[in-house]
Enzyme design. Structure first.
Site, PDB file in Angstrom:
ATOM      1  N   SER A  24     -18.944 -48.935  67.453  1.00 22.34           N
ATOM      2  CA  SER A  24     -20.058 -48.441  66.631  1.00 22.34           C
ATOM      3  C   SER A  24     -20.828 -49.575  65.959  1.00 22.34           C
ATOM      4  O   SER A  24     -21.832 -49.322  65.284  1.00 22.34           O
ATOM      5  CB  SER A  24     -19.536 -47.452  65.576  1.00 22.34           C
ATOM      6  OG  SER A  24     -18.616 -48.082  64.701  1.00 22.34           O
ATOM      7  N   GLY A  25     -20.348 -50.809  66.119  1.00 20.50           N
ATOM      8  CA  GLY A  25     -21.082 -51.947  65.551  1.00 20.50           C
ATOM      9  C   GLY A  25     -20.556 -52.403  64.203  1.00 20.50           C
ATOM     10  O   GLY A  25     -21.282 -53.051  63.448  1.00 20.50           O
ATOM     11  N   LYS A  26     -19.292 -52.094  63.895  1.00 22.23           N
ATOM     12  CA  LYS A  26     -18.719 -52.504  62.603  1.00 22.23           C
ATOM     13  C   LYS A  26     -18.667 -54.031  62.497  1.00 22.23           C
ATOM     14  O   LYS A  26     -19.037 -54.596  61.476  1.00 22.23           O
ATOM     15  CB  LYS A  26     -17.314 -51.918  62.426  1.00 22.23           C
ATOM     16  CG  LYS A  26     -17.273 -50.401  62.414  1.00 22.23           C
ATOM     17  CD  LYS A  26     -15.882 -49.867  62.191  1.00 22.23           C
ATOM     18  CE  LYS A  26     -14.905 -50.227  63.283  1.00 22.23           C
ATOM     19  NZ  LYS A  26     -15.256 -49.682  64.610  1.00 22.23           N
ATOM     20  N   GLU A  95     -11.193 -55.339  61.146  1.00 16.35           N
ATOM     21  CA  GLU A  95     -10.040 -54.613  61.693  1.00 16.35           C
ATOM     22  C   GLU A  95      -9.027 -54.287  60.596  1.00 16.35           C
ATOM     23  O   GLU A  95      -7.810 -54.421  60.779  1.00 16.35           O
ATOM     24  CB  GLU A  95      -9.377 -55.404  62.830  1.00 16.35           C
ATOM     25  CG  GLU A  95     -10.307 -55.783  63.969  1.00 16.35           C
ATOM     26  CD  GLU A  95     -10.841 -54.581  64.748  1.00 16.35           C
ATOM     27  OE1 GLU A  95     -10.340 -53.445  64.547  1.00 16.35           O
ATOM     28  OE2 GLU A  95     -11.767 -54.780  65.557  1.00 16.35           O
ATOM     29  N   GLN A  97      -7.936 -51.572  59.555  1.00 18.53           N
ATOM     30  CA  GLN A  97      -7.038 -50.427  59.781  1.00 18.53           C
ATOM     31  C   GLN A  97      -5.627 -50.845  60.179  1.00 18.53           C
ATOM     32  O   GLN A  97      -4.672 -50.085  60.008  1.00 18.53           O
ATOM     33  CB  GLN A  97      -7.626 -49.477  60.836  1.00 18.53           C
ATOM     34  CG  GLN A  97      -7.535 -49.945  62.285  1.00 18.53           C
ATOM     35  CD  GLN A  97      -8.659 -50.889  62.691  1.00 18.53           C
ATOM     36  OE1 GLN A  97      -9.490 -51.258  61.881  1.00 18.53           O
ATOM     37  NE2 GLN A  97      -8.696 -51.273  63.966  1.00 18.53           N
ATOM     38  N   CYS A 151     -21.515 -41.532  72.658  1.00 16.00           N
ATOM     39  CA  CYS A 151     -20.493 -40.887  73.491  1.00 16.00           C
ATOM     40  C   CYS A 151     -20.736 -41.235  74.952  1.00 16.00           C
ATOM     41  O   CYS A 151     -21.836 -40.993  75.468  1.00 16.00           O
ATOM     42  CB  CYS A 151     -20.525 -39.374  73.294  1.00 16.00           C
ATOM     43  SG  CYS A 151     -19.385 -38.498  74.401  1.00 16.00           S
ATOM     44  N   CYS A 154     -21.506 -37.748  77.048  1.00 15.06           N
ATOM     45  CA  CYS A 154     -22.711 -36.912  76.905  1.00 15.06           C
ATOM     46  C   CYS A 154     -23.887 -37.604  76.225  1.00 15.06           C
ATOM     47  O   CYS A 154     -24.987 -37.054  76.199  1.00 15.06           O
ATOM     48  CB  CYS A 154     -22.366 -35.627  76.156  1.00 15.06           C
ATOM     49  SG  CYS A 154     -22.114 -35.892  74.388  1.00 15.06           S
ATOM     50  N   CYS A 192     -16.397 -33.953  73.328  1.00 12.50           N
ATOM     51  CA  CYS A 192     -15.897 -34.603  74.546  1.00 12.50           C
ATOM     52  C   CYS A 192     -14.540 -35.282  74.336  1.00 12.50           C
ATOM     53  O   CYS A 192     -13.938 -35.775  75.283  1.00 12.50           O
ATOM     54  CB  CYS A 192     -16.913 -35.637  75.044  1.00 12.50           C
ATOM     55  SG  CYS A 192     -18.490 -34.918  75.537  1.00 12.50           S
TER      56      CYS A 192
HETATM   57  P1  ADP Z   1     -16.917 -52.247  66.519  1.00 11.66           P
HETATM   58  O1  ADP Z   1     -16.595 -53.418  65.624  1.00 11.66           O
HETATM   59  O2  ADP Z   1     -17.352 -51.019  65.752  1.00 11.66           O
HETATM   60  O3  ADP Z   1     -15.842 -51.931  67.529  1.00 11.66           O
HETATM   61  P2  ADP Z   1     -18.748 -54.075  67.766  1.00 11.66           P
HETATM   62  O4  ADP Z   1     -19.646 -54.610  66.671  1.00 11.66           O
HETATM   63  O5  ADP Z   1     -17.604 -54.951  68.207  1.00 11.66           O
HETATM   64  O6  ADP Z   1     -18.226 -52.637  67.358  1.00 11.66           O
HETATM   65  O7  ADP Z   1     -19.603 -53.753  69.065  1.00 11.66           O
HETATM   66  C1  ADP Z   1     -20.780 -52.986  69.025  1.00 11.66           C
HETATM   67  C2  ADP Z   1     -21.491 -53.158  70.363  1.00 11.66           C
HETATM   68  O8  ADP Z   1     -20.742 -52.553  71.393  1.00 11.66           O
HETATM   69  C3  ADP Z   1     -22.836 -52.472  70.471  1.00 11.66           C
HETATM   70  O9  ADP Z   1     -23.873 -53.226  69.899  1.00 11.66           O
HETATM   71  C4  ADP Z   1     -23.011 -52.317  71.964  1.00 11.66           C
HETATM   72  O10 ADP Z   1     -23.597 -53.481  72.520  1.00 11.66           O
HETATM   73  C5  ADP Z   1     -21.597 -52.251  72.495  1.00 11.66           C
HETATM   74  N1  ADP Z   1     -21.160 -50.943  73.026  1.00 11.66           N
HETATM   75  C6  ADP Z   1     -20.279 -50.771  74.033  1.00 11.66           C
HETATM   76  N2  ADP Z   1     -20.034 -49.461  74.248  1.00 11.66           N
HETATM   77  C7  ADP Z   1     -20.775 -48.764  73.356  1.00 11.66           C
HETATM   78  C8  ADP Z   1     -20.951 -47.370  73.062  1.00 11.66           C
HETATM   79  N3  ADP Z   1     -20.298 -46.409  73.750  1.00 11.66           N
HETATM   80  N4  ADP Z   1     -21.789 -47.020  72.064  1.00 11.66           N
HETATM   81  C9  ADP Z   1     -22.443 -47.980  71.374  1.00 11.66           C
HETATM   82  N5  ADP Z   1     -22.328 -49.303  71.594  1.00 11.66           N
HETATM   83  C10 ADP Z   1     -21.501 -49.720  72.565  1.00 11.66           C
HETATM   84 ZN    ZN Z   2     -19.890 -36.214  74.020  1.00 14.61          ZN
END
Ligand code: ADP
Ligand code: ZN
Length: 206
Positions: A24-26, A95, A97, A151, A154, A192
């Site tokens: 999600s981009g955390k 991270e 969690q 997702c 979907c 999903c």
């Molecule tokens: P997190 O720390 O939440 O796991 P990251 O900051 O490491 O997330 O990575 C976010 C990046 O992952 C997005 O900018 C995108 O490029 C990529 N990405 C890969 N799969 C997905 C997905 N299903 N939805 C959104 N982004 C995704």
């Molecule tokens: Zn879905």
């Protein structure tokens, strides 16, 4: 809207949590906040729990003026407590969690002593249930942002971590943390997301 340290208007420290599903981009958001703190000439220390080396390695955060901060891998909040220096303004932890519950006391203590504490972590496990210390961290934080991925089934906003083992949805009773296994994860929406309980229960409302 993503908050960005607007609490700085007051005096003293505070706690920010960036939560949400994997992908999600955390980490991107944590790095963005760290980069901006460096631009503001704050002293920043970044930590990252060990358990996550599968899908993202140790990272560096650098500003345009060439200053860089490296995320230090840690296993426990006690290690963070030992490494944080007294003149650090911003303590960022990715991270979160995977850390034990003492991270709640450490974050509280750091904020009480004037630090801006930024914690990023996935707030729900593969079952969609609260993960480790995240519920407590969300409760004690001044600022919370919950991010969503897309997702992969979907295309709607994803709020669930789908665990797959051998390409199939992992059962509810598989362990929360599987180190060194062949599992993989996908971002999925509630509709999903699949977590089979027992074979005879599949497809039933539980
Ligand atoms: P997190 O720390 O939440 O796991 P990251 O900051 O490491 O997330 O990575 C976010 C990046 O992952 C997005 O900018 C995108 O490029 C990529 N990405 C890969 N799969 C997905 C997905 N299903 N939805 C959104 N982004 C995704
Ligand atoms: Zn879905």
């Amino acid at each position: 809207m993503i908050s960005d340290g607007y609490f700085a208007a007051g005096s003293g420290g505070w706690i920010e949590v960036i939560c949400g599903v994997m992908f999600s981009g955390k980490s991107e958001e944590l790095i963005r906040r760290v980069r901006r703190a460096i631009i503001a000439k704050k002293k920043v220390q970044v930590f990252k729990s060990h358990l996550d080396e599968r899908y993202s390695g140790i990272y560096h955060v650098s500003s345009h003026d060439g200053r860089t901060v490296e995320a230090v891998p840690v296993d426990t909040p006690a290690q963070i407590a030992q490494l944080v220096q007294p003149d650090t303004h911003v303590v960022a932890i990715d991270e979160a969690q995977f850390l034990d519950r003492t991270i709640v006391d450490l974050a509280t203590s750091l904020a009480n002593h004037g630090a801006r504490v930024i914690l990023a972590g996935t707030d729900a496990d593969f079952r969609g249930e609260p993960f480790g210390p995240m519920p407590q961290l969300l409760a004690i934080a001044e600022v919370v942002d919950k991010l969503h991925a897309i997702c992969v089934i979907c295309g709607n906003p994803a709020s669930r971590n789908q665990r797959l083992i051998g390409g199939k949805p992992a059962r509810y009773d598989s362990p929360t943390i599987m180190v060194g296994s062949t599992e993989s994860y996908e971002a999925r929406c509630r509709a999903c997301h699949s977590v089979p309980r027992r074979d005879e229960d599949q497809g039933r409302l539980l």
